[in-house]
Design a protein around this motif. Structure first.
Motif, short mmCIF file in Angstrom:
data_model
loop_
_atom_site.label_atom_id
_atom_site.label_comp_id
_atom_site.label_asym_id
_atom_site.label_seq_id
_atom_site.Cartn_x
_atom_site.Cartn_y
_atom_site.Cartn_z
N ASN A 1 0.86 -1.36 0.05
CA ASN A 1 -0.24 0.00 -0.09
C ASN A 1 0.90 1.24 0.00
O ASN A 1 0.39 2.42 0.53
N ASP A 2 2.28 1.10 -0.53
CA ASP A 2 3.00 2.35 -0.47
C ASP A 2 3.69 2.47 -1.87
O ASP A 2 4.50 1.62 -2.37
N PRO A 3 3.13 2.99 -2.90
CA PRO A 3 3.55 3.27 -4.00
C PRO A 3 5.00 3.52 -4.51
O PRO A 3 5.62 3.19 -5.32
N THR A 4 5.70 4.11 -3.25
CA THR A 4 6.97 4.31 -3.46
C THR A 4 7.85 3.28 -2.98
O THR A 4 9.23 3.36 -3.04
N SER A 5 7.37 2.35 -2.77
CA SER A 5 8.27 1.03 -2.01
C SER A 5 8.71 0.14 -3.63
O SER A 5 9.81 -0.51 -3.31
N GLY A 6 8.31 0.66 -4.61
CA GLY A 6 8.85 -0.23 -6.02
C GLY A 6 8.76 -1.53 -6.02
O GLY A 6 8.13 -1.99 -5.23
N SER A 7 9.47 -1.95 -7.03
CA SER A 7 9.42 -3.19 -7.14
C SER A 7 10.02 -4.45 -6.33
O SER A 7 10.83 -4.10 -5.69
N ILE A 8 9.27 -5.49 -5.97
CA ILE A 8 9.60 -6.59 -5.13
C ILE A 8 10.82 -7.36 -6.04
O ILE A 8 10.34 -7.86 -6.92
N LYS A 9 12.08 -7.50 -5.54
CA LYS A 9 12.85 -8.19 -5.92
C LYS A 9 13.19 -9.69 -5.58
O LYS A 9 13.77 -10.54 -6.21
N SER A 10 12.77 -10.06 -4.46
CA SER A 10 12.98 -11.31 -3.93
C SER A 10 12.03 -11.47 -2.69
O SER A 10 11.62 -10.57 -2.12
N ILE A 11 11.97 -13.02 -2.40
CA ILE A 11 10.79 -13.32 -1.45
C ILE A 11 11.65 -14.57 -0.81
O ILE A 11 12.27 -15.31 -1.38
N ALA A 12 11.45 -14.34 0.85
CA ALA A 12 11.96 -15.66 1.29
C ALA A 12 11.17 -15.89 2.53
O ALA A 12 10.38 -15.18 2.88
N PHE A 13 11.26 -17.09 3.15
CA PHE A 13 10.14 -17.69 3.78
C PHE A 13 11.15 -18.20 5.18
O PHE A 13 12.09 -18.71 5.18
N HIS A 14 10.82 -17.72 6.44
CA HIS A 14 11.17 -18.72 7.55
C HIS A 14 10.09 -18.81 8.41
O HIS A 14 9.58 -17.82 8.99
N ASN A 15 9.73 -20.03 8.88
CA ASN A 15 8.51 -20.54 9.79
C ASN A 15 7.38 -19.68 9.02
O ASN A 15 6.61 -19.84 8.00
N SER A 16 6.64 -18.97 9.90
CA SER A 16 5.35 -18.15 9.58
C SER A 16 5.69 -16.64 8.89
O SER A 16 4.74 -16.00 8.94
N LYS A 17 6.85 -16.53 8.64
CA LYS A 17 7.42 -15.09 8.26
C LYS A 17 7.55 -15.13 6.80
O LYS A 17 8.41 -16.10 6.36
N ILE A 18 7.34 -14.12 6.17
CA ILE A 18 7.59 -13.83 4.64
C ILE A 18 8.53 -12.26 4.79
O ILE A 18 8.04 -11.50 5.31
N PHE A 19 9.82 -12.68 4.14
CA PHE A 19 10.72 -11.58 3.88
C PHE A 19 10.47 -11.06 2.49
O PHE A 19 10.71 -11.90 1.45
N THR A 20 10.57 -9.71 2.18
CA THR A 20 10.46 -9.38 0.96
C THR A 20 11.33 -8.26 0.59
O THR A 20 11.50 -7.14 1.54
N ALA A 21 12.12 -8.02 -0.42
CA ALA A 21 13.08 -7.19 -0.66
C ALA A 21 12.57 -6.19 -1.63
O ALA A 21 12.27 -6.61 -2.74
N HIS A 22 12.91 -4.96 -1.44
CA HIS A 22 12.26 -3.71 -2.14
C HIS A 22 13.19 -2.91 -2.99
O HIS A 22 14.22 -2.88 -2.49
N GLN A 23 12.54 -2.37 -3.84
CA GLN A 23 13.40 -1.29 -4.48
C GLN A 23 13.73 0.01 -3.85
O GLN A 23 14.53 0.86 -4.08
N ASP A 24 12.90 0.07 -2.60
CA ASP A 24 13.02 1.42 -1.91
C ASP A 24 13.83 1.33 -0.85
O ASP A 24 13.87 1.91 0.21
#
Length: 361
Positions: free
Chosen positions: A62-85
């Motif tokens: 919900n933040d248009p300034t976050s830019g493109s998501i470059k990578s996704i990783a999982f640890h247990n019940s967490k999602i980690f996402t890498a961003h262009q911002d």
């Protein structure tokens, strides 16, 4: 070696095409968790149920300034996402109801971590002329994530990689890794870290000393331009790298290596040619190497005895560059009334489509 398609009794077909329901014409990365496929498009992630290939959820920053998501990783019940911002976002997912909307837990570095560091001048580094930032912050696009044990590695176009504790979300270390943007990272089972960069090199890192700080132990150079993708085989004895020079380089772990000492090192084994454009993504599954390219194809490679790797399958159908690959193991596909092992591969493209390919022998 120049590898042309060579059939080893493999059959392949596209069994379905998943389209981005929000009509954003790009798939930047794919990831699988449990039986669900996560597909990033700009700043959104669409979730598909792989049991029936139905779309079940979409969530976004919900933040248009976050830019493109470059990578996704999982640890247990967490999602980690890498961003262009320059940020990493942490999401909580429901393990009992994966279709529920993930909850945004925090953005890394956390406010608490920034407050812990901002008072001391020694915690700031110069990122460009007349501009300083805390060493725990990336100062350019976060291009890749890799998890190992209770740690996460993030690489960035700011030429660095950082080490994070995935339980506390704290940044533990920052390393100036390359002379140009870092595009990709891979971590072996013993904790050796490999980073690939736009400077054309792959650097090898290991942790030393009482404080367990990373130190560069080797530099692998064969690509003539940007390194886009790295992947290790199952036991970490073989490293594959793909670059903008259209090549895939195979590196094998051997005692002594180039330094001629008593240490195991990655040494050059061979170059695989076949793609007509930059190699953008790599995946290793079982005894297969899978590659995706800006030439819009997906290729499967296998070792052919002492002759090295050869291309066994070329899959065509995307209209734009193939940016990401993931594999789905399937317990039993039935062909000719007998059970065989088979594999589904999902390829995400800049054409906004995900193709699901079935590979069988």
């Amino acid at each position: 070696m120049d590898s042309k398609p060579n059939s080893l009794n493999y059959k392949h077909k596209c069994i379905t095409t998943l389209k981005n329901p929000t009509h954003l014409q790009i798939i930047s990365c794919l990831a699988i968790h449990k039986s669900f496929l996560y597909a990033a498009s700009i700043n959104q992630i669409n979730v598909f149920d792989l049991s029936n290939y139905s779309h079940i959820n979409t969530f976004t920053t919900n933040d248009p300034t976050s830019g493109s998501i470059k990578s996704i990783a999982f640890h247990n019940s967490k999602i980690f996402t890498a961003h262009q911002d320059f940020k990493i976002r942490v999401w909580q997912i429901s393990l009992s109801h994966p279709s529920n909307q993930p909850h945004l837990l925090s953005t890394l570095p956390t406010v608490k971590d920034r407050l812990r560091h901002f008072m001391l001048p020694k915690n700031y580094i110069t990122v460009r002329r007349h501009k300083k930032r805390l060493w725990i912050q990336h100062c350019d696009t976060v291009s890749g994530l890799a998890l190992h044990g209770g740690f996460m590695y993030s690489v960035s176009w700011d030429k660095s990689f950082k080490l994070w504790n995935v339980e506390t979300n704290r940044c533990l270390e920052s390393v100036k890794a390359h002379h140009d943007a870092v595009n990709t990272v891979a971590v072996s089972g013993n904790g050796t870290v490999y980073t690939g960069s736009a400077d054309g090199s792959i650097r090898v890192w290991e942790r030393f000393g009482k404080e367990r700080r990373h130190r560069m132990v080797d530099v692998l150079e064969k690509h003539k331009s940007t390194v886009n993708a790295l992947v290790l085989n199952g036991d970490g004895s073989v490293l594959f790298s793909g670059g903008c020079d259209r090549s895939i380089v195979v590196w094998e772990r051997k005692r002594g290596g180039a330094a001629d000492d008593d240490v195991d090192r990655m040494v050059f084994a061979e170059v695989l040619w076949g793609h007509g454009g930059a190699v953008l993504c790599l995946m290793n599954v079982h005894d297969m190497l899978v590659s995706g390219s800006s030439d819009r194809t997906v290729r499967i490679w296998q070792r052919g005895g002492d002759n090295g790797y050869c291309c066994t399958v070329v899959m065509e159908g995307h209209e734009k560059a193939v940016k990401s690959l993931v594999a789905v193991n399937k317990s039993g596909c039935n062909r000719n009334n007998r059970k065989i092992s088979c594999l589904s591969i999902c390829s995400g493209s800049l054409d906004g489509e995900i193709k699901v390919w079935e590979i069988s022998n």
